[in-house]
Structure formats: C-alpha cells, structure tokens
Design an enzyme around this catalytic site. Structure first.
Site, PDB file in Angstrom:
ATOM      1  N   SER A  57       0.417 -10.773   3.851  1.00 27.92           N
ATOM      2  CA  SER A  57       1.239  -9.977   2.945  1.00 27.92           C
ATOM      3  C   SER A  57       2.474  -9.393   3.600  1.00 27.92           C
ATOM      4  O   SER A  57       3.461  -9.119   2.924  1.00 27.92           O
ATOM      5  CB  SER A  57       0.411  -8.840   2.355  1.00 27.92           C
ATOM      6  OG  SER A  57      -0.091  -8.017   3.384  1.00 27.92           O
ATOM      7  N   GLY A  94      -3.768 -11.361   1.618  1.00 24.21           N
ATOM      8  CA  GLY A  94      -5.120 -11.301   2.133  1.00 24.21           C
ATOM      9  C   GLY A  94      -5.476 -12.409   3.095  1.00 24.21           C
ATOM     10  O   GLY A  94      -6.642 -12.546   3.468  1.00 24.21           O
ATOM     11  N   ASN A 123      -5.540  -9.302   9.320  1.00 21.70           N
ATOM     12  CA  ASN A 123      -6.698  -9.084   8.453  1.00 21.70           C
ATOM     13  C   ASN A 123      -8.007  -9.354   9.175  1.00 21.70           C
ATOM     14  O   ASN A 123      -9.022  -8.721   8.887  1.00 21.70           O
ATOM     15  CB  ASN A 123      -6.581  -9.952   7.197  1.00 21.70           C
ATOM     16  CG  ASN A 123      -5.522  -9.432   6.252  1.00 21.70           C
ATOM     17  OD1 ASN A 123      -5.385  -8.235   6.054  1.00 21.70           O
ATOM     18  ND2 ASN A 123      -4.752 -10.345   5.678  1.00 21.70           N
ATOM     19  N   ASP A 206       0.985   2.800   0.927  1.00 22.69           N
ATOM     20  CA  ASP A 206      -0.246   2.352   1.571  1.00 22.69           C
ATOM     21  C   ASP A 206      -0.191   2.507   3.087  1.00 22.69           C
ATOM     22  O   ASP A 206      -1.194   2.350   3.776  1.00 22.69           O
ATOM     23  CB  ASP A 206      -0.574   0.905   1.187  1.00 22.69           C
ATOM     24  CG  ASP A 206       0.517  -0.091   1.570  1.00 22.69           C
ATOM     25  OD1 ASP A 206       1.344   0.211   2.457  1.00 22.69           O
ATOM     26  OD2 ASP A 206       0.531  -1.192   0.994  1.00 22.69           O
ATOM     27  N   HIS A 209       2.574  -1.733   4.421  1.00 18.66           N
ATOM     28  CA  HIS A 209       3.560  -2.716   3.978  1.00 18.66           C
ATOM     29  C   HIS A 209       4.957  -2.097   3.985  1.00 18.66           C
ATOM     30  O   HIS A 209       5.179  -1.051   3.377  1.00 18.66           O
ATOM     31  CB  HIS A 209       3.216  -3.230   2.578  1.00 18.66           C
ATOM     32  CG  HIS A 209       1.933  -3.994   2.545  1.00 18.66           C
ATOM     33  ND1 HIS A 209       0.738  -3.432   2.129  1.00 18.66           N
ATOM     34  CD2 HIS A 209       1.654  -5.262   2.921  1.00 18.66           C
ATOM     35  CE1 HIS A 209      -0.219  -4.339   2.238  1.00 18.66           C
ATOM     36  NE2 HIS A 209       0.311  -5.457   2.720  1.00 18.66           N
TER      37      HIS A 209
END
Length: 234
Positions: A57, A94, A123, A206, A209
């Site tokens: 992402s 993801g 991730n 968040d 990002h």
C-alpha cells in the site's frame, strides 16, 4: 533512522496495508486516422522500458489520489526530463512477500522492464511472520526478475517496523534488506520512508500511509537512487 510510530496504530495500519494506481497528446493540425494514432502510440510505448514499482500500500498510494502516489510523481519527473522510461505502479493492498512471489511472473509479462523497484516485507514484519520465509520470498522475486527481465536493474527498498515483536526480531528485520542487497548486488534504498515515517504531519491518521506531501518526500528519496541508474551508459 528509527521508525518511532505509535506501536498499536502502526500495527493495525500496516496489517491493512495496501495499494492502487496510471498521457495524452494534442493534435495541432488535422487529426490522424484512428488506426494511425493507435499505431503511433504503440510504437512510442514500445520504445520505453518500465520502471516497475512492485510493492504494497505504500507504493500503491493508499489514501491519496493515484497521481499523488510516489510512483506517479516519479513518472512526472521522467516525462519532464524526456527520459525513455514509463513509471508503472504494481502495488497491491495488504501484499506480503509470499503474495508478491505468487504474482511476479504475471506482472513481469506485461511490459519490458528497465528498472525493478522492490518494496515488500513490511506486512510480513507486522504480522510476525518468520523472517526466513520473508528472505526466501524476496530472494525468489529477485531471481524471477533476473530470469525473465535480465536487463532490468533491481532496486530494493528497505523498510522498518516498530518493536512489537521484540527488539531482536525488529533488528533482524531491518538488517534483512541490507543483507539481501549485498548478496545479490542490488541498489539499496536503506529506508523508503526516510524523513516521513514517524512524522504526523506527513502521514495520514493511521500513522503509516504518507499524505500527498509525504509522498513527495518519498519520491525525492527514490529519485535520488534512481537517477544515476537512468543515465545513458557510455
């Protein structure tokens, strides 16, 4: 640089990490026939190798407009300098290193690649996956690029994670990128989010990002590494 984001927010954000993302010409006199236009466009496109950004992402630009993500900003720079490359954003929300390994052949088969920028593993780290598996998956991606796109120059973008999984795992994760770059003679970006990670003004709510302004700084970091690779060889 330490990646000092709030651990809980960063963990949740990266677990959901993701992506998404893509020229027009003017006619000054009479417009050519559609077939001629299509042929000319195809010929122009075929002259350009792709700079393929393969990641999660962060690369895809989750939470910003497609043209605000750092690969698109690199594309704007390429166009402004009239360089024979096109930026291709192959980020996926993801994505883990295993997911990247499973789709790399399909992605490479879609255009000639001049530079391959690999940004995966974040991730994996946030989920506490075994780093031996992450290493194997990234190595398999590198091997596949060299097999299917032997002319491509490979850039490895390093990432960092907070110490949720313990200091040893965190340190080993950070070290993994440098070790892979050394072993495979890759060009390394030590930390893709240098100057951006941990700064609330450059990240979305968040905490992970980047905002549009954050992506501009990421693009600057990436361009610093890319530019020497794009110079014509003597």
């Amino acid at each position: 640089m330490n990646f000092s984001l709030p651990a809980g927010a960063l963990l949740l954000a990266l677990l959901a990490a993701g992506c998404q993302s893509d020229s027009a010409s003017q006619a000054t006199t009479a417009a050519p026939a559609p077939d001629e236009t299509a042929a000319a466009s195809a010929a122009t496109a075929q002259k350009k190798d792709a700079i393929l950004f393969f990641g999660d992402s962060i690369t895809a630009g989750l939470g910003v407009e497609p043209d605000e993500a750092y690969p698109a900003l690199i594309g704007d720079r390429l166009d402004s300098l009239h360089l024979p490359y096109t930026a291709v954003n192959a980020g996926l929300s993801g994505e883990t290193s295993a997911g990247g390994r499973s789709r790399i052949k399909w992605v490479l088969g879609r255009q000639p690649v001049g530079v391959f920028v690999l940004e995966l593993g974040g991730n994996d780290g946030l989920r506490g996956l075994p780093l031996s598996s992450t290493r194997q998956n990234l190595q398999a991606i590198i091997d596949t690029v060299r097999q299917l796109s032997p002319r491509a120059k490979i850039v490895l973008a390093g990432m960092q994670i907070p110490p949720n999984m313990g200091p040893a795992y965190t340190a080993d994760f950070k070290r993994l990128y440098g070790e892979l770059a050394t072993k495979n003679h890759l060009v390394l970006i030590p930390f893709l989010l240098e100057g951006v990670g941990g700064d609330p003004k450059l990240n979305q709510r968040d905490g992970i990002h980047p905002t549009p302004q954050g992506h501009k700084l990421v693009a600057r970091t990436v361009w610093h590494t890319l530019q020497p690779l794009l110079a014509p060889s003597s």
